[in-house]
Enzyme design. Structure first.
Site, PDB file in Angstrom:
ATOM      1  N   LYS A  54       0.840  -1.210   0.000  1.00  0.00           N
ATOM      2  CA  LYS A  54       0.000   0.000   0.000  1.00  0.00           C
ATOM      3  C   LYS A  54       0.874   1.257   0.000  1.00  0.00           C
ATOM      4  CE  LYS A  54      -3.707  -2.496   2.295  1.00  0.00           C
ATOM      5  NZ  LYS A  54      -4.364  -2.866   3.567  1.00  0.00           N
ATOM      6  N   GLN A  98      -4.611  -1.035   9.834  1.00  0.00           N
ATOM      7  CA  GLN A  98      -4.430  -2.371   9.267  1.00  0.00           C
ATOM      8  C   GLN A  98      -4.926  -3.453  10.233  1.00  0.00           C
ATOM      9  OE1 GLN A  98      -3.195  -3.068   6.110  1.00  0.00           O
ATOM     10  NE2 GLN A  98      -3.726  -5.199   6.541  1.00  0.00           N
ATOM     11  N   ASP A 124     -11.201   2.689   4.225  1.00  0.00           N
ATOM     12  CA  ASP A 124     -11.495   1.255   4.139  1.00  0.00           C
ATOM     13  C   ASP A 124     -13.002   1.010   4.113  1.00  0.00           C
ATOM     14  OD1 ASP A 124      -9.359  -0.432   3.784  1.00  0.00           O
ATOM     15  OD2 ASP A 124      -8.817  -0.494   5.913  1.00  0.00           O
TER      16      ASP A 124
END
Ligand code: NAD
Length: 319
Positions: A54, A98, A124
């Site tokens: 990422k 994460q 997200d």
């Protein structure tokens, strides 16, 4: 006939190239790039790999990207403090925490962190606000993996409306949001899970079958209607030679790959499905790269929404 391979890597590369002029235009208008903060707690090996990818992609397309690390021993309160700071940061348009968080933070840590994230920066799409918008079919930011699956199906011209879709897996990050996206595109959707009885029979109904479970080879040819499109979301690292040989059979080229590396990334779909399905996503190189590409798009969408007050997604009507 062998299944057509749905090349997620090729589409992800194209999406990343296409976004660069948009990022340049954003910088031209605002004098700074879209900013993404990635929070990594601890050193989970798979998370380290995902986060590296990422960070690399975000930098390559011209974003500002900051990796914020906390030790595995951090308290949930430390993570809240960090999230609060990023929520207030002028430089950061998107925040990604994460998963998984260290088990020591407790089973409720992830939902509590998603509650704490400013929905406008939740790239997200996991916060309750953004999940609600998704259910109502008016989300502007949808979690990367399910969004990537739909992007790939549409790019490849796979019809969705009126088709029977079966999603195996009901997680908040893949199975449930993907089922919503397919429903909004007028598929007739069934969600299967660990307690579904006669899973193979339900799956054989599917024109589009998605596996998002985390079990190597779960979906065998007996699960697949001839001519179905099969999407393999699973990412499993296997280190056992017998398991690799059992999956691929003696002499398969991936055995040599295993011997070189000592492990192999495989999906949830048995290689034999390639002889039954019309089309199939590979692992690696299928859904995984699209997850990252969609995250980049979400960050740009969030940055524009913050700085340009662009309206949230219009949403599609679905009578
Ligand atoms: P999860 O563990 O949260 O959920 C797994 C789901 O599978 C659960 O809903 C469970 O009910 C179901 N399940 C478990 N065993 C089953 C069985 N025997 N039969 C039917 N259903 C069963 O996992 P997740 O986070 O949704 O991830 C699923 C897989 O997708 C994992 O392999 C993960 O690594 C992978 N993944 C890939 C990407 C990507 O970018 N490609 C992103 C996220 C997750």
């Amino acid at each position: 006939m062998a299944a057509r391979i749905l090349d997620g890597q090729a589409l992800a590369t194209r999406l990343q190239v296409d976004i660069i002029p948009e990022v340049q235009a954003f910088i031209g208008r605002h004098g700074r790039p879209p900013g993404l903060a990635i929070v990594l707690v601890g050193h989970d090996p798979a998370s380290e790999v995902y986060v590296r990818s990422k960070v690399r992609t975000a930098s390559a397309i011209g974003f500002r990207v900051d990796l914020e690390r906390l030790p595995a021993t951090a308290a949930l309160g430390d993570l809240f403090t960090l999230v609060d700071r990023l929520n207030l940061s002028e430089a950061h348009d998107g925040i990604l925490v994460q998963s998984p968080l260290p088990a020591a933070m407790g089973p409720e840590a992830e939902p509590q962190v998603f509650d704490r994230l400013l929905p406008a920066k939740d790239v997200d799409g996991f916060s309750p606000h953004n999940v609600g918008l998704l259910v109502q079919n008016r989300a502007s930011v949808v979690s990367g993996t399910p969004a990537g699956v739909v992007e790939l199906l549409e790019w490849e011209g796979v019809p969705i409306a009126g088709q029977r879709a079966v999603v195996i897996g009901r997680s908040d990050i893949v199975g449930k949001p993907l089922a919503m996206l397919l429903l909004h595109r007028h598929a007739t959707v069934t969600i299967c899970h660990s307690r579904t009885s006669d899973l193979a029979a339900v799956c054989r109904e599917a024109d589009i079958l998605v596996a998002a479970v985390g079990r190597p080879g779960l979906v065998t040819p007996a699960f697949v209607k001839p001519g179905a499109v099969v999407v393999d979301v699973g990412i499993n690292r296997i280190t056992d030679w017998a398991q690799v040989e059992g999956l691929f059979g003696a002499g398969h080229p991936r055995l040599a790959q295993f011997q070189r590396k000592g492990s192999l990334l495989v999906g949830d779909v048995h290689p034999g499905v390639g002889a039954v399905a019309a089309a199939l996503t590979p692992v690696p190189g299928g859904v995984g790269p699209l997850t990252v590409a969609m995250l980049m798009r979400n960050t740009l969408v969030a940055a524009r929404a913050r700085l340009e007050r662009q309206p949230a997604g219009a949403g599609r009507q679905h009578p």
